[in-house]
Design an enzyme around this catalytic site. Structure first.
Site, PDB file in Angstrom:
ATOM      1  N   GLU A 125     -15.996   8.070   0.237  1.00 38.79           N
ATOM      2  CA  GLU A 125     -16.511   9.002   0.767  1.00 38.79           C
ATOM      3  C   GLU A 125     -16.545   9.910   1.735  1.00 38.79           C
ATOM      4  OE1 GLU A 125     -18.833  11.050  -3.415  1.00 38.79           O
ATOM      5  OE2 GLU A 125     -20.131  10.829  -1.232  1.00 38.79           O
ATOM      6  N   GLY A 130     -25.700  -3.641 -18.754  1.00 40.13           N
ATOM      7  CA  GLY A 130     -25.684  -4.591 -17.603  1.00 40.13           C
ATOM      8  C   GLY A 130     -24.626  -4.322 -16.714  1.00 40.13           C
ATOM      9  N   GLY A 171     -24.666  12.845  -2.208  1.00 40.46           N
ATOM     10  CA  GLY A 171     -23.398  12.228  -0.975  1.00 40.46           C
ATOM     11  C   GLY A 171     -23.794  11.050  -1.954  1.00 40.46           C
ATOM     12  N   LYS A 172     -22.627  10.322  -1.990  1.00 39.82           N
ATOM     13  CA  LYS A 172     -23.361   9.164  -2.352  1.00 39.82           C
ATOM     14  C   LYS A 172     -23.926   8.228  -1.437  1.00 39.82           C
ATOM     15  CE  LYS A 172     -20.284   6.393  -4.720  1.00 39.82           C
ATOM     16  NZ  LYS A 172     -20.753   6.130  -5.651  1.00 39.82           N
ATOM     17  N   GLY A 173     -23.857   8.512   0.181  1.00 37.01           N
ATOM     18  CA  GLY A 173     -24.654   7.628   1.340  1.00 37.01           C
ATOM     19  C   GLY A 173     -25.569   7.989   1.541  1.00 37.01           C
ATOM     20  N   GLY A 196     -25.667   4.745 -10.537  1.00 33.68           N
ATOM     21  CA  GLY A 196     -24.884   3.537  -9.219  1.00 33.68           C
ATOM     22  C   GLY A 196     -25.399   3.785  -7.968  1.00 33.68           C
ATOM     23  N   ASP A 197     -25.656   4.579  -6.932  1.00 29.61           N
ATOM     24  CA  ASP A 197     -25.832   4.296  -5.940  1.00 29.61           C
ATOM     25  C   ASP A 197     -27.593   3.589  -5.676  1.00 29.61           C
ATOM     26  OD1 ASP A 197     -23.800   6.715  -5.118  1.00 29.61           O
ATOM     27  OD2 ASP A 197     -24.958   7.993  -5.497  1.00 29.61           O
ATOM     28  N   THR A 201     -26.153  11.085 -12.493  1.00 34.67           N
ATOM     29  CA  THR A 201     -25.633  11.274 -11.807  1.00 34.67           C
ATOM     30  C   THR A 201     -26.996  10.445 -10.650  1.00 34.67           C
ATOM     31  OG1 THR A 201     -25.476  13.541 -12.445  1.00 34.67           O
ATOM     32  CG2 THR A 201     -25.507  12.530 -10.196  1.00 34.67           C
ATOM     33  N   ASN A 238     -27.393   9.471  -1.482  1.00 31.83           N
ATOM     34  CA  ASN A 238     -28.256   8.744  -1.788  1.00 31.83           C
ATOM     35  C   ASN A 238     -28.736   7.185  -1.749  1.00 31.83           C
ATOM     36  OD1 ASN A 238     -27.512  11.217  -3.218  1.00 31.83           O
ATOM     37  ND2 ASN A 238     -25.955  10.527  -4.790  1.00 31.83           N
TER      38      ASN A 238
END
Length: 289
Positions: A142, A209, A39-41, A237-238, A234, A43
């Site tokens: 999300e 970059g 989960g993005k949050g 980005g988080d 995966t 992570n």
């Protein structure tokens, strides 16, 4: 204690590695299914807690989100807590399943992801705390957009720096961008969004970059990435977003925070899984963290 607060998603990640992605209507063989926290949050909270623990400053991290009353939910909440983040405001929803992400990773470390929101879709403005003691708030898409907007407005009014990641990309109301201090998007998201009202933004470019845009100073700064052999992109980005939040909370300007973040993102792609592993002394030295 500077404080980073993440308002976002908690998911169980269902991951299959395969040599290549299937085409439409095609079946390919994969390795054994693995299930882990994501989960993005979540992570972002894990990465912020692990990076902040050795950042040379006190950066407390908190998580606001929702999980189901199930094993997946307990696993992902426990993973966030084990990293050192406060999970007291992670709500448990009886009758809702924890969000899930179905992830395919190919031999080059690239991924495809399909997310089922589950309990994340129940997170509402009433679940939000006060933001008086928060230095930086991180948000992604999300969770429901009205909740993201309510969090951004309340945090902005409290003097908190609002850091918004437009991922997974969706159109958002102008009011959300007006309440955002720093926008983080990849090249694809930047192209979809077009012109916007956020004065400071970071456009990530993967192995190339990132670019830091400051409209107030009329400057664009290029930050080069580290050269690494990717294992799994995966969650990279988080990790990047979390690193920006940690360094902004520590008092860095945005360009220096982005320089730090590309190194955190480089570390993230060298390991499998969506969440940044514990960052030891060797990793901090090798990646300049």
């Amino acid at each position: 204690m500077s404080r980073v607060l993440v308002v976002g998603s908690l998911n169980a990640d269902l991951v299959v590695r395969t040599e290549r992605f299937p085409g439409p209507g095609e079946t390919v063989a994969g390795e054994d299914l693995t299930v882990g926290p994501g989960g993005k949050g979540a992570n972002q909270a894990v990465a912020a807690a692990r990076l902040g623990a050795g950042a040379g400053v006190g950066v407390g991290v908190g998580m606001v989100g929702a999980i189901g009353d199930d094993d997946h939910g307990r696993t992902v909440r426990d993973a966030v807590a084990a990293a050192g983040a406060d999970v007291d405001r992670v709500a448990v929803r009886t009758g809702a399943a924890t969000g899930t992400a179905v992830i395919t990773v190919d031999a080059a470390g690239d991924n495809t992801i399909v997310v089922s929101p589950g309990a994340n879709a129940t997170l509402g403005p009433e679940d939000l705390p006060a933001f008086d003691d928060v230095a930086v708030l991180t948000l992604c898409l999300e969770i429901p957009t009205p909740t993201v907007l309510a969090a951004a407005r309340a945090a902005h009014a409290a003097g908190t720096t609002v850091l918004l990641n437009l991922s997974p990309y969706a159109p958002v109301p102008p009011e959300l961008l007006d309440a955002t201090d720093v926008l983080v998007v990849n090249e694809h998201e930047a192209a979809l969004l077009g012109e916007h009202s956020v004065p400071r933004s970071v456009v990530t470019r993967g192995a190339a970059g990132c670019e830091v845009h400051d409209a107030d100073r009329d400057t664009v700064s290029t930050v080069d990435a580290m050269r690494v052999e990717p294992v799994d992109t995966t969650g990279s980005g988080d990790a990047f977003l979390a690193a920006v939040a940690v360094r902004l909370a520590a008092g860095d300007d945005l360009v220096d925070a982005a320089r730090y973040a590309v190194r955190a993102g480089a570390l993230a792609v060298t390991v499998a899984g969506a969440q940044l592993p514990p960052v030891g002394d060797d990793e901090r030295i090798r990646f300049g963290l």
